[in-house]
Structures are given as C-alpha cells and as structure tokens.
Design a protein around this motif. Structure first.
Motif, PDB file in Angstrom:
ATOM      1  N   SER A   1      76.768 -79.891 -72.795  1.00  0.00           N
ATOM      2  CA  SER A   1      78.066 -79.651 -73.359  1.00  0.00           C
ATOM      3  C   SER A   1      78.617 -78.371 -73.259  1.00  0.00           C
ATOM      4  CB  SER A   1      78.037 -80.244 -74.800  1.00  0.00           C
ATOM      5  OG  SER A   1      76.987 -79.346 -75.510  1.00  0.00           O
ATOM      6  N   LEU A   2      77.580 -77.460 -73.318  1.00  0.00           N
ATOM      7  CA  LEU A   2      77.980 -75.720 -72.906  1.00  0.00           C
ATOM      8  C   LEU A   2      78.334 -75.700 -71.626  1.00  0.00           C
ATOM      9  CD1 LEU A   2      74.799 -74.170 -74.812  1.00  0.00           C
ATOM     10  CD2 LEU A   2      77.057 -74.229 -75.787  1.00  0.00           C
ATOM     11  N   ALA A   3      77.652 -76.428 -70.688  1.00  0.00           N
ATOM     12  CA  ALA A   3      78.149 -76.204 -69.217  1.00  0.00           C
ATOM     13  C   ALA A   3      79.283 -76.941 -69.053  1.00  0.00           C
ATOM     14  CB  ALA A   3      77.191 -76.857 -68.546  1.00  0.00           C
ATOM     15  N   TYR A   4      79.764 -77.805 -69.809  1.00  0.00           N
ATOM     16  CA  TYR A   4      81.085 -78.761 -69.701  1.00  0.00           C
ATOM     17  C   TYR A   4      82.200 -77.459 -69.968  1.00  0.00           C
ATOM     18  CZ  TYR A   4      85.126 -81.795 -70.045  1.00  0.00           C
ATOM     19  OH  TYR A   4      86.266 -82.436 -69.998  1.00  0.00           O
ATOM     20  N   ILE A   5      82.014 -76.936 -71.325  1.00  0.00           N
ATOM     21  CA  ILE A   5      82.990 -75.827 -71.592  1.00  0.00           C
ATOM     22  C   ILE A   5      83.232 -74.695 -70.465  1.00  0.00           C
ATOM     23  CG2 ILE A   5      83.364 -73.906 -73.397  1.00  0.00           C
ATOM     24  CD1 ILE A   5      81.907 -75.609 -75.279  1.00  0.00           C
TER      25      ILE A   5
ATOM     26  N   VAL B   1      69.724 -70.128 -69.700  1.00  0.00           N
ATOM     27  CA  VAL B   1      71.305 -69.569 -69.804  1.00  0.00           C
ATOM     28  C   VAL B   1      71.586 -68.780 -68.896  1.00  0.00           C
ATOM     29  CG1 VAL B   1      71.419 -70.849 -72.006  1.00  0.00           C
ATOM     30  CG2 VAL B   1      70.806 -68.166 -71.853  1.00  0.00           C
ATOM     31  N   CYS B   2      70.858 -67.859 -68.340  1.00  0.00           N
ATOM     32  CA  CYS B   2      71.014 -66.767 -67.516  1.00  0.00           C
ATOM     33  C   CYS B   2      71.536 -67.431 -66.014  1.00  0.00           C
ATOM     34  CB  CYS B   2      70.098 -65.580 -67.676  1.00  0.00           C
ATOM     35  SG  CYS B   2      70.182 -64.496 -68.893  1.00  0.00           S
ATOM     36  N   SER B   3      71.245 -68.715 -65.902  1.00  0.00           N
ATOM     37  CA  SER B   3      71.556 -69.418 -64.523  1.00  0.00           C
ATOM     38  C   SER B   3      72.722 -69.903 -64.519  1.00  0.00           C
ATOM     39  CB  SER B   3      70.277 -70.332 -64.204  1.00  0.00           C
ATOM     40  OG  SER B   3      70.678 -71.086 -63.459  1.00  0.00           O
ATOM     41  N   ARG B   4      73.572 -69.432 -63.841  1.00  0.00           N
ATOM     42  CA  ARG B   4      74.992 -69.991 -63.840  1.00  0.00           C
ATOM     43  C   ARG B   4      74.858 -71.544 -63.215  1.00  0.00           C
ATOM     44  NH1 ARG B   4      78.979 -66.270 -64.152  1.00  0.00           N
ATOM     45  NH2 ARG B   4      78.425 -64.186 -64.138  1.00  0.00           N
ATOM     46  N   GLU B   5      73.788 -71.785 -62.710  1.00  0.00           N
ATOM     47  CA  GLU B   5      73.771 -73.281 -61.936  1.00  0.00           C
ATOM     48  C   GLU B   5      73.514 -74.091 -63.107  1.00  0.00           C
ATOM     49  OE1 GLU B   5      72.041 -70.940 -60.698  1.00  0.00           O
ATOM     50  OE2 GLU B   5      73.202 -70.822 -58.842  1.00  0.00           O
ATOM     51  N   ALA B   6      72.715 -73.406 -64.106  1.00  0.00           N
ATOM     52  CA  ALA B   6      72.332 -74.567 -65.571  1.00  0.00           C
ATOM     53  C   ALA B   6      73.467 -74.379 -66.584  1.00  0.00           C
ATOM     54  CB  ALA B   6      71.010 -73.869 -65.874  1.00  0.00           C
ATOM     55  N   SER B   7      73.915 -73.140 -66.737  1.00  0.00           N
ATOM     56  CA  SER B   7      74.789 -73.016 -68.040  1.00  0.00           C
ATOM     57  C   SER B   7      76.284 -73.237 -67.470  1.00  0.00           C
ATOM     58  CB  SER B   7      74.623 -71.713 -68.513  1.00  0.00           C
ATOM     59  OG  SER B   7      75.011 -70.681 -67.535  1.00  0.00           O
ATOM     60  N   GLY B   8      76.630 -73.209 -66.382  1.00  0.00           N
ATOM     61  CA  GLY B   8      78.139 -73.479 -65.893  1.00  0.00           C
ATOM     62  C   GLY B   8      78.894 -72.241 -65.604  1.00  0.00           C
ATOM     63  N   GLY B   9      78.189 -71.020 -65.796  1.00  0.00           N
ATOM     64  CA  GLY B   9      78.996 -69.754 -65.519  1.00  0.00           C
ATOM     65  C   GLY B   9      79.359 -68.966 -66.592  1.00  0.00           C
ATOM     66  N   TYR B  10      78.490 -68.859 -67.642  1.00  0.00           N
ATOM     67  CA  TYR B  10      78.942 -67.938 -68.455  1.00  0.00           C
ATOM     68  C   TYR B  10      78.921 -66.313 -68.086  1.00  0.00           C
ATOM     69  CZ  TYR B  10      79.393 -71.390 -72.149  1.00  0.00           C
ATOM     70  OH  TYR B  10      79.883 -72.600 -72.732  1.00  0.00           O
ATOM     71  N   ASP B  11      79.639 -65.360 -68.476  1.00  0.00           N
ATOM     72  CA  ASP B  11      79.632 -64.134 -67.750  1.00  0.00           C
ATOM     73  C   ASP B  11      78.517 -63.329 -68.741  1.00  0.00           C
ATOM     74  OD1 ASP B  11      81.961 -64.317 -65.828  1.00  0.00           O
ATOM     75  OD2 ASP B  11      82.918 -64.934 -67.907  1.00  0.00           O
ATOM     76  N   VAL B  12      78.496 -63.518 -69.900  1.00  0.00           N
ATOM     77  CA  VAL B  12      77.723 -62.698 -71.216  1.00  0.00           C
ATOM     78  C   VAL B  12      76.800 -63.626 -71.713  1.00  0.00           C
ATOM     79  CG1 VAL B  12      77.881 -61.089 -73.020  1.00  0.00           C
ATOM     80  CG2 VAL B  12      79.688 -61.128 -71.138  1.00  0.00           C
ATOM     81  N   ILE B  13      75.833 -63.212 -72.106  1.00  0.00           N
ATOM     82  CA  ILE B  13      74.821 -64.047 -72.962  1.00  0.00           C
ATOM     83  C   ILE B  13      74.529 -63.220 -74.197  1.00  0.00           C
ATOM     84  CG2 ILE B  13      72.576 -65.196 -73.147  1.00  0.00           C
ATOM     85  CD1 ILE B  13      74.542 -66.604 -71.251  1.00  0.00           C
TER      86      ILE B  13
END
Length: 372
Positions: free
Chosen positions: A236-240, A272-284
């Motif tokens: 659901s986080l990656a969907y966002i 979550v630092c992996s764009r492939e897993a988290s969908g591309g957040y810029d900041v964690i």
C-alpha cells in the motif's frame, strides 16, 4: 486551478529532498505547530481539535505560528491537520477526547460489519471532496507564507489508519488490528488498498492546492513483523509512491518530493531505501531508535535522503545534552563530507510539555554546528 503564489525565498528543503548539495541541512520538526506553544492555545480558544482542522483560517494561523516564532531557524511549514481526516471522509465518526486522544465510537469490527462495506463502497473522489477545508487551508497558508519557506502536506499511511479504524483509538496491545491482520488477511489487504487509493487522490489535491512536499506518516509501522510489513504495509505504501506522480501528471501539476516516515520499522530501513521495493520515496524519515551512522551505512550509495532523528525527549534535557545529540547527528549523517542526503528533524513529534526555548536552542545548535 492556478494560484498566484509568491516566488520562493527559501527552497532549501526542496533542493535537499531532491538529493542536491545544499549550503546547510534544512530543518523542520514534526508537530512543530501544536500544544507546546502558548500561542496555539490562544488561537485555538474554545474550539475542539477537529474544529481547528476544519476551519481554514485557524488551521492556517496555527501552521504559521512556529514559522513566525522561530523565524530564520525553520525551513518548512507543515499544514495543521490530522491523519484521521481520511477515516472521517470515509464515513467514520472520529472524536478528539481531551487528554485521551482520538476516539472512534464505532470502530470496524469485522469484514461482516456493515460499516466495513460502507467504507469500501465509498467513492474515492467523493471522499476527498469532503476534505475541501484542508485544501483551502493549504492555499491560504501558502499565500500567507509569501515564499518564506515551503509548505508540506501529509496523510496517514494505510496501515496506521487501519489500526485506528479497528482499534477505535490509540492502543498498546493492537488486539483488533492484529486480529484483522491474521484472521481476515484478504479483507485487510482490500481495506489497505482502498485507503491507499484515497491517500493518492488526497495528496494530489493537496499539491494542487499548494503543498510543495508531502509526507506519509506510518506511525504504527513498528508494530508489524518484517513479514507482515512486507506482505501488508509495503504494497500500500508503494501504491501511493508509484501512483501519486502519475496522478499529478494527469492533473498537469509539477512533481513534488515524497517523504515516508515508518516509525519504529528499523527492520525495514534497507527495504524502504530501495526504490524497487518502496515505489520511489525520495526521503525516508527515521525515528530516534536509529543510530545515524548505521542508517547511513544501510542506505549505502542509494540516492535516498534521510530525515531525522533526534530523540524528542532530549528537549527536556540540558543544553549540553542537546548539543551532544546534535553533534552525533551532524557527524553520523556525514554532513561535513557530503553536504547532502540529510534533512534535520526529531525522531517523532514534539510533546506538549516541551518548552519553546528548548526547541529554539536545538534549532540554533543545528545552524551553529553545520555552518560551513
């Protein structure tokens, strides 16, 4: 709809969130607009919490209070609102009980609950249109800021919102949310997806109204096992993060940096630092249970910016304790070597009992210790 906003005088946090080298690390603080400020209580008056959220003028006034009190020390405003406006928009009743916190008189009980069916049937666009007061507050605040600092919009993460919607408020045991997780896994995934879809549209409308960055608060991420986080929260986080940029493009809007704050989920930092897993957040965003230097090692050479992460409790302490905490962050995040990759924050929100002067000293120490 276009807005006539003033040009930015300080875009430091936007540049930093994009991974650019900056002259100093930007600073903002979770819950920087709130009960620890005496002027908050004056402006709030006799209104209850959600009344303040629903009144754009009051919300705007509260948002600006820390920017004006700590002028030149804070690099972003965050709109005064609450993560629980989404359950309200989905048709659930949420009250704010003084000295107790949020309360749902009728939480979700099971997938056979008629209220679950009602939430799932709620039209996404209809739900977000009910939050027009948030968008009005954002536009009003952005105009009042006059380019002094950028404005952050936000939402609660699907898992965190599901916890509140099933528990009926805050909890230490998570009995009901874990019941949903392990007894009704498919209904849980469907509810998380429904909330994620609302989050995308809600954040897009905030950007349309004038928000320049957005943060997703997953306040209860630390209550999940690594497996549950992977199977339930992460999709659901990656969907966002995957669909918000698409929605902004459809609306003809510029892309904005996206921040994810998975509080307590130390086990998921690499994920979550992996764009492939988290969908591309810029900041964690990091809570205070991360050692800065270890978090930097986990991130490695990935182009992810870290945000945080002083223990909010240090603001109860001495100036010497605050100075030492700032020093650990400055060294641990490698500011002198990188001049990038770090946005300063606390590891969670300010509590109501912090003295404003303690926060001011913290902010001044950041400026002093990161001066090049």
């Amino acid at each position: 709809m276009g807005h006539d906003f003033a040009p930015m005088k300080n875009d430091l946090i936007i540049r930093a969130a994009k991974g650019e080298k900056v002259e100093r690390p930007p600073i903002w603080v979770m819950r920087q607009a709130g009960r620890y400020l005496p002027e908050y209580h004056e402006a709030k008056g006799g209104r209850d919490f959600f009344e303040c959220c629903r009144d754009p003028e009051v919300s705007s006034t509260l948002t600006l209070q820390p920017i004006e009190r700590f002028a030149g020390l804070i690099d972003a405003a965050i709109i005064f609102s609450d993560i629980l406006v989404i359950p309200q928009a989905l048709g659930m009743v949420v009250e704010m009980i003084d000295k107790k916190g949020p309360h749902f008189p009728t939480p979700l009980v099971s997938p056979d609950d008629g209220q679950y069916a009602s939430v799932m049937a709620k039209d996404t666009l209809e739900a977000v249109e009910e939050l027009e007061y948030v968008y009005r507050a954002i536009t009003m605040t952005r105009k009042k800021l006059q380019g002094r600092v950028p404005l952050i919009g936000f939402c609660g993460a699907p898992w965190t919102l599901l916890c509140y919607m099933t528990e009926g408020g805050g909890t230490k045991l998570f009995v009901q949310s874990k019941t949903w997780l392990y007894k009704y896994p498919e209904a849980t995934k469907a509810l998380l997806q429904k909330i994620a879809e609302v989050c995308v549209e809600y954040l897009a409308r905030q950007v349309q109204a004038g928000a320049q960055l957005v943060q997703v608060f997953d306040s209860w991420a630390g209550e999940m096992s690594p497996t549950s986080f992977r199977d339930f929260a992460l999709p659901s986080l990656a969907y966002i993060s995957e669909n918000l940029p698409k929605r902004l493009a459809e609306l003809g809007l510029e892309q904005v940096p996206m921040i994810l704050f998975p509080k307590g989920a130390w086990y998921a930092l690499d994920t979550v630092c992996s764009r492939e897993a988290s969908g591309g957040y810029d900041v964690i965003g990091l809570d205070w249970q991360h050692a800065p230097a270890e978090a930097v090692k986990t991130r490695g050479d990935r182009k992810i910016v870290l945000q945080g992460n002083a223990d909010p409790g240090v603001l109860y302490g001495t100036k010497e304790a605050i100075t030492a905490t700032v020093k650990e962050m400055v060294e641990g995040f490698g500011w002198a070597e990188r001049q990038s990759g770090w946005i300063v924050n606390l590891g969670h929100g300010i509590t109501p009992f912090v003295k404003p002067d303690s926060l001011k000293f913290f902010l001044e120490e950041i400026h002093r210790q990161t001066k090049l």
